[in-house]
Design a protein around this motif. Structure first.
Motif, PDB file in Angstrom:
ATOM      1  N   GLU A 234      -1.704 -15.962  -8.122  1.00  0.00           N
ATOM      2  CA  GLU A 234      -2.572 -14.860  -8.558  1.00  0.00           C
ATOM      3  C   GLU A 234      -3.489 -14.416  -7.406  1.00  0.00           C
ATOM      4  O   GLU A 234      -3.591 -13.221  -7.096  1.00  0.00           O
ATOM      5  N   LEU A 235      -4.145 -15.366  -6.759  1.00  0.00           N
ATOM      6  CA  LEU A 235      -5.041 -15.041  -5.646  1.00  0.00           C
ATOM      7  C   LEU A 235      -4.272 -14.440  -4.467  1.00  0.00           C
ATOM      8  O   LEU A 235      -4.738 -13.495  -3.822  1.00  0.00           O
ATOM      9  N   SER A 236      -3.104 -14.983  -4.185  1.00  0.00           N
ATOM     10  CA  SER A 236      -2.283 -14.475  -3.082  1.00  0.00           C
ATOM     11  C   SER A 236      -1.844 -13.048  -3.350  1.00  0.00           C
ATOM     12  O   SER A 236      -1.892 -12.197  -2.451  1.00  0.00           O
ATOM     13  N   SER A 237      -1.416 -12.770  -4.576  1.00  0.00           N
ATOM     14  CA  SER A 237      -0.947 -11.416  -4.881  1.00  0.00           C
ATOM     15  C   SER A 237      -2.095 -10.417  -4.841  1.00  0.00           C
ATOM     16  O   SER A 237      -1.907  -9.265  -4.441  1.00  0.00           O
ATOM     17  N   GLU A 238      -3.299 -10.842  -5.217  1.00  0.00           N
ATOM     18  CA  GLU A 238      -4.456  -9.946  -5.106  1.00  0.00           C
ATOM     19  C   GLU A 238      -4.745  -9.625  -3.644  1.00  0.00           C
ATOM     20  O   GLU A 238      -5.055  -8.477  -3.303  1.00  0.00           O
ATOM     21  N   SER A 239      -4.633 -10.620  -2.778  1.00  0.00           N
ATOM     22  CA  SER A 239      -4.819 -10.378  -1.341  1.00  0.00           C
ATOM     23  C   SER A 239      -3.748  -9.431  -0.808  1.00  0.00           C
ATOM     24  O   SER A 239      -4.040  -8.536  -0.005  1.00  0.00           O
ATOM     25  N   LEU A 240      -2.508  -9.637  -1.257  1.00  0.00           N
ATOM     26  CA  LEU A 240      -1.418  -8.769  -0.814  1.00  0.00           C
ATOM     27  C   LEU A 240      -1.605  -7.340  -1.317  1.00  0.00           C
ATOM     28  O   LEU A 240      -1.274  -6.391  -0.601  1.00  0.00           O
ATOM     29  N   GLU A 241      -2.142  -7.183  -2.527  1.00  0.00           N
ATOM     30  CA  GLU A 241      -2.427  -5.834  -3.035  1.00  0.00           C
ATOM     31  C   GLU A 241      -3.352  -5.102  -2.077  1.00  0.00           C
ATOM     32  O   GLU A 241      -3.106  -3.948  -1.724  1.00  0.00           O
ATOM     33  N   ARG A 242      -4.422  -5.780  -1.667  1.00  0.00           N
ATOM     34  CA  ARG A 242      -5.378  -5.148  -0.744  1.00  0.00           C
ATOM     35  C   ARG A 242      -4.710  -4.810   0.586  1.00  0.00           C
ATOM     36  O   ARG A 242      -4.929  -3.728   1.148  1.00  0.00           O
ATOM     37  N   LEU A 243      -3.876  -5.723   1.104  1.00  0.00           N
ATOM     38  CA  LEU A 243      -3.184  -5.467   2.375  1.00  0.00           C
ATOM     39  C   LEU A 243      -2.232  -4.278   2.260  1.00  0.00           C
ATOM     40  O   LEU A 243      -2.167  -3.432   3.160  1.00  0.00           O
ATOM     41  N   LEU A 244      -1.497  -4.202   1.151  1.00  0.00           N
ATOM     42  CA  LEU A 244      -0.525  -3.117   0.979  1.00  0.00           C
ATOM     43  C   LEU A 244      -1.216  -1.778   0.794  1.00  0.00           C
ATOM     44  O   LEU A 244      -0.763  -0.757   1.323  1.00  0.00           O
ATOM     45  N   ILE A 245      -2.329  -1.765   0.062  1.00  0.00           N
ATOM     46  CA  ILE A 245      -3.087  -0.518  -0.107  1.00  0.00           C
ATOM     47  C   ILE A 245      -3.624  -0.051   1.239  1.00  0.00           C
ATOM     48  O   ILE A 245      -3.554   1.132   1.579  1.00  0.00           O
ATOM     49  N   LYS A 246      -4.130  -0.994   2.041  1.00  0.00           N
ATOM     50  CA  LYS A 246      -4.656  -0.659   3.367  1.00  0.00           C
ATOM     51  C   LYS A 246      -3.555  -0.091   4.260  1.00  0.00           C
ATOM     52  O   LYS A 246      -3.751   0.893   4.969  1.00  0.00           O
ATOM     53  N   ARG A 247      -2.359  -0.696   4.195  1.00  0.00           N
ATOM     54  CA  ARG A 247      -1.233  -0.211   5.002  1.00  0.00           C
ATOM     55  C   ARG A 247      -0.808   1.178   4.567  1.00  0.00           C
ATOM     56  O   ARG A 247      -0.545   2.045   5.394  1.00  0.00           O
ATOM     57  N   LYS A 248      -0.760   1.412   3.263  1.00  0.00           N
ATOM     58  CA  LYS A 248      -0.352   2.711   2.747  1.00  0.00           C
ATOM     59  C   LYS A 248      -1.330   3.800   3.177  1.00  0.00           C
ATOM     60  O   LYS A 248      -0.926   4.889   3.569  1.00  0.00           O
ATOM     61  N   GLU A 249      -2.627   3.490   3.127  1.00  0.00           N
ATOM     62  CA  GLU A 249      -3.641   4.461   3.569  1.00  0.00           C
ATOM     63  C   GLU A 249      -3.529   4.720   5.067  1.00  0.00           C
ATOM     64  O   GLU A 249      -3.686   5.853   5.515  1.00  0.00           O
ATOM     65  N   LYS A 250      -3.225   3.680   5.838  1.00  0.00           N
ATOM     66  CA  LYS A 250      -3.071   3.850   7.283  1.00  0.00           C
ATOM     67  C   LYS A 250      -1.883   4.750   7.593  1.00  0.00           C
ATOM     68  O   LYS A 250      -1.940   5.613   8.460  1.00  0.00           O
TER      69      LYS A 250
END
Length: 100
Positions: free
Chosen positions: A79-95
């Protein structure tokens, strides 16, 4: 997305594997170009209660993301790992959006 679950030195039950696949499947709504992911489940032989380690490596075109969490249960760590990955993927998509 293809999810590969690797349990190191033990056998993961079907319920845990299904939970991991369901939780990581939800990441596709944040970034739709996910290729595959590798999930490594490890148990450290320590006297501490937080001895469950989950490492998740997600492959996206041109990059890989790796997250490692250590918790009391595998479910909590996933659960914690997937939440971290959500933030990373959102950041990548915005970039990527800003470069278009």
């Amino acid at each position: 997305m293809k999810v590969n679950v690797h349990a190191v030195n033990f056998t993961a039950d079907k319920k845990l594997v299904d939970f991991i696949q369901e939780r990581l499947g939800k990441l596709e709504k944040y970034y739709d170009k996910l290729v595959s992911s590798d999930v490594f489940l490890k148990v450290e032989k320590t006297s501490e209660k937080e001895n469950k380690i989950v490492e998740i490596k997600i492959h996206v075109p041109g990059d890989d993301f790796m997250v490692k969490k250590q918790c009391k249960t595998f479910e909590e760590a996933v659960e914690l790992s997937s939440e971290s990955l959500e933030r990373l993927l959102i950041k990548r998509k915005e970039k990527i959006r800003t470069h278009i």
